[in-house]
Design an enzyme around this catalytic site. Structure first.
Site, PDB file in Angstrom:
ATOM      1  N   ASN A   9     -18.262 -73.638 -14.767  1.00  0.00           N
ATOM      2  CA  ASN A   9     -17.586 -72.400 -15.180  1.00  0.00           C
ATOM      3  C   ASN A   9     -17.514 -72.315 -16.702  1.00  0.00           C
ATOM      4  O   ASN A   9     -17.308 -73.320 -17.380  1.00  0.00           O
ATOM      5  CB  ASN A   9     -16.161 -72.364 -14.623  1.00  0.00           C
ATOM      6  CG  ASN A   9     -16.149 -72.396 -13.109  1.00  0.00           C
ATOM      7  OD1 ASN A   9     -17.176 -72.197 -12.477  1.00  0.00           O
ATOM      8  ND2 ASN A   9     -14.991 -72.663 -12.540  1.00  0.00           N
ATOM      9  N   GLU A  61     -19.951 -72.134   2.242  1.00  0.00           N
ATOM     10  CA  GLU A  61     -21.068 -72.353   3.162  1.00  0.00           C
ATOM     11  C   GLU A  61     -21.792 -73.650   2.844  1.00  0.00           C
ATOM     12  O   GLU A  61     -21.671 -74.186   1.739  1.00  0.00           O
ATOM     13  CB  GLU A  61     -22.043 -71.179   3.120  1.00  0.00           C
ATOM     14  CG  GLU A  61     -22.502 -70.798   1.742  1.00  0.00           C
ATOM     15  CD  GLU A  61     -23.136 -69.408   1.746  1.00  0.00           C
ATOM     16  OE1 GLU A  61     -24.239 -69.305   1.191  1.00  0.00           O
ATOM     17  OE2 GLU A  61     -22.544 -68.474   2.293  1.00  0.00           O
ATOM     18  N   GLY A 101     -17.928 -75.777  -4.267  1.00  0.00           N
ATOM     19  CA  GLY A 101     -18.454 -74.419  -4.355  1.00  0.00           C
ATOM     20  C   GLY A 101     -19.816 -74.205  -4.994  1.00  0.00           C
ATOM     21  O   GLY A 101     -20.184 -73.082  -5.274  1.00  0.00           O
ATOM     22  N   THR A 102     -20.609 -75.253  -5.212  1.00  0.00           N
ATOM     23  CA  THR A 102     -21.929 -74.996  -5.799  1.00  0.00           C
ATOM     24  C   THR A 102     -22.968 -74.844  -4.681  1.00  0.00           C
ATOM     25  O   THR A 102     -22.777 -75.337  -3.571  1.00  0.00           O
ATOM     26  CB  THR A 102     -22.374 -76.139  -6.736  1.00  0.00           C
ATOM     27  OG1 THR A 102     -22.518 -77.317  -5.954  1.00  0.00           O
ATOM     28  CG2 THR A 102     -21.357 -76.374  -7.827  1.00  0.00           C
ATOM     29  N   CYS A 149     -22.660 -71.840 -34.328  1.00  0.00           N
ATOM     30  CA  CYS A 149     -23.849 -71.456 -35.081  1.00  0.00           C
ATOM     31  C   CYS A 149     -25.078 -71.513 -34.172  1.00  0.00           C
ATOM     32  O   CYS A 149     -25.179 -72.371 -33.296  1.00  0.00           O
ATOM     33  CB  CYS A 149     -24.022 -72.423 -36.257  1.00  0.00           C
ATOM     34  SG  CYS A 149     -25.498 -72.070 -37.241  1.00  0.00           S
ATOM     35  N   HIS A 198     -21.881 -75.939 -18.865  1.00  0.00           N
ATOM     36  CA  HIS A 198     -22.535 -74.702 -19.300  1.00  0.00           C
ATOM     37  C   HIS A 198     -21.821 -74.051 -20.478  1.00  0.00           C
ATOM     38  O   HIS A 198     -22.081 -72.894 -20.809  1.00  0.00           O
ATOM     39  CB  HIS A 198     -22.644 -73.719 -18.127  1.00  0.00           C
ATOM     40  CG  HIS A 198     -23.623 -74.157 -17.085  1.00  0.00           C
ATOM     41  ND1 HIS A 198     -23.686 -73.626 -15.823  1.00  0.00           N
ATOM     42  CD2 HIS A 198     -24.597 -75.104 -17.132  1.00  0.00           C
ATOM     43  CE1 HIS A 198     -24.649 -74.229 -15.131  1.00  0.00           C
ATOM     44  NE2 HIS A 198     -25.207 -75.129 -15.907  1.00  0.00           N
TER      45      HIS A 198
HETATM   46 ZN    ZN Z   1     -24.815 -72.875 -39.301  1.00  0.00          ZN
END
Ligand code: ZN
Length: 183
Positions: free
Chosen positions: A36, A152, A124-125, A61, A53
């Site tokens: 998440n 599922e 849940g993945t 940057c 993620h």
């Molecule tokens: Zn930079």
């Protein structure tokens, strides 16, 4: 930083709170890796957490190797001209999230945790998207007990010792209570 849309107003649910309570019970023996990009786990009280993620509410940057650090940023930029530049190198800033084709964050730490964990709880993945789909295989190879909770059956069902079907918000609190009793 969000380039496309405003985030919906969402709040932590019973699944987030259950994982936070598991962390309070296990202390340093607990580690949470999430896909998440929101901060609902933190809102529920989780602290030992990595966002593989990234975090949508953080900006960094865009230039690889720049030494400037990611920072909290909840502003919404609708046009390219509105996107600020890095104070250190002048490159455009970007969300601190993993875009398609990029390597997820903290993979070294995650793989280490998978090698040493005794219980892997997956929530849940789909079991389809790598590298997360392989986490259960790695943990199992190192003798961890593997549990899946989700609506599922996952595509990698064969690697789980236990599969509990249901919405995480509804079934995870019970699974966590049972785990807390046996650990
Ligand atoms: Zn930079």
């Amino acid at each position: 930083m969000s380039l496309t849309t405003n985030l919906p107003a969402v709040t932590a649910n019973a699944a987030h709170f259950a994982l936070a309570s598991l962390e309070r019970a296990l202390g340093d023996h607990f580690f949470l890796c999430t896909q998440n990009v929101d901060s609902l786990h933190e809102q529920a009280g989780s602290r030992r957490i990595v966002h593989m993620h990234g975090c949508l509410m953080q900006t960094r940057c865009s230039r690889p190797g720049c030494r400037s650090k990611p920072f909290n940023d909840e502003r919404l930029y609708l046009k390219r001209a509105e996107i600020p530049t890095c104070p250190q190198c002048g490159a455009l800033l970007r969300p601190q999230v993993c875009w398609f084709g990029e390597v997820p964050y903290s993979m070294e730490l995650i793989l280490e945790q998978l090698r040493f964990c005794t219980v892997l709880l997956t929530v849940g993945t789909s079991g389809l998207v790598e590298p997360a789909a392989s986490f259960v295989r790695i943990a199992r190879m190192h003798d961890a007990r593997t549990i899946y909770v989700g609506p599922e059956e996952p595509a990698n069902r064969t690697f789980f010792d236990t599969v509990v079907l249901g919405k995480a918000g509804e079934v995870l609190p019970k699974v966590v209570r049972e785990l807390t009793e046996i650990i």
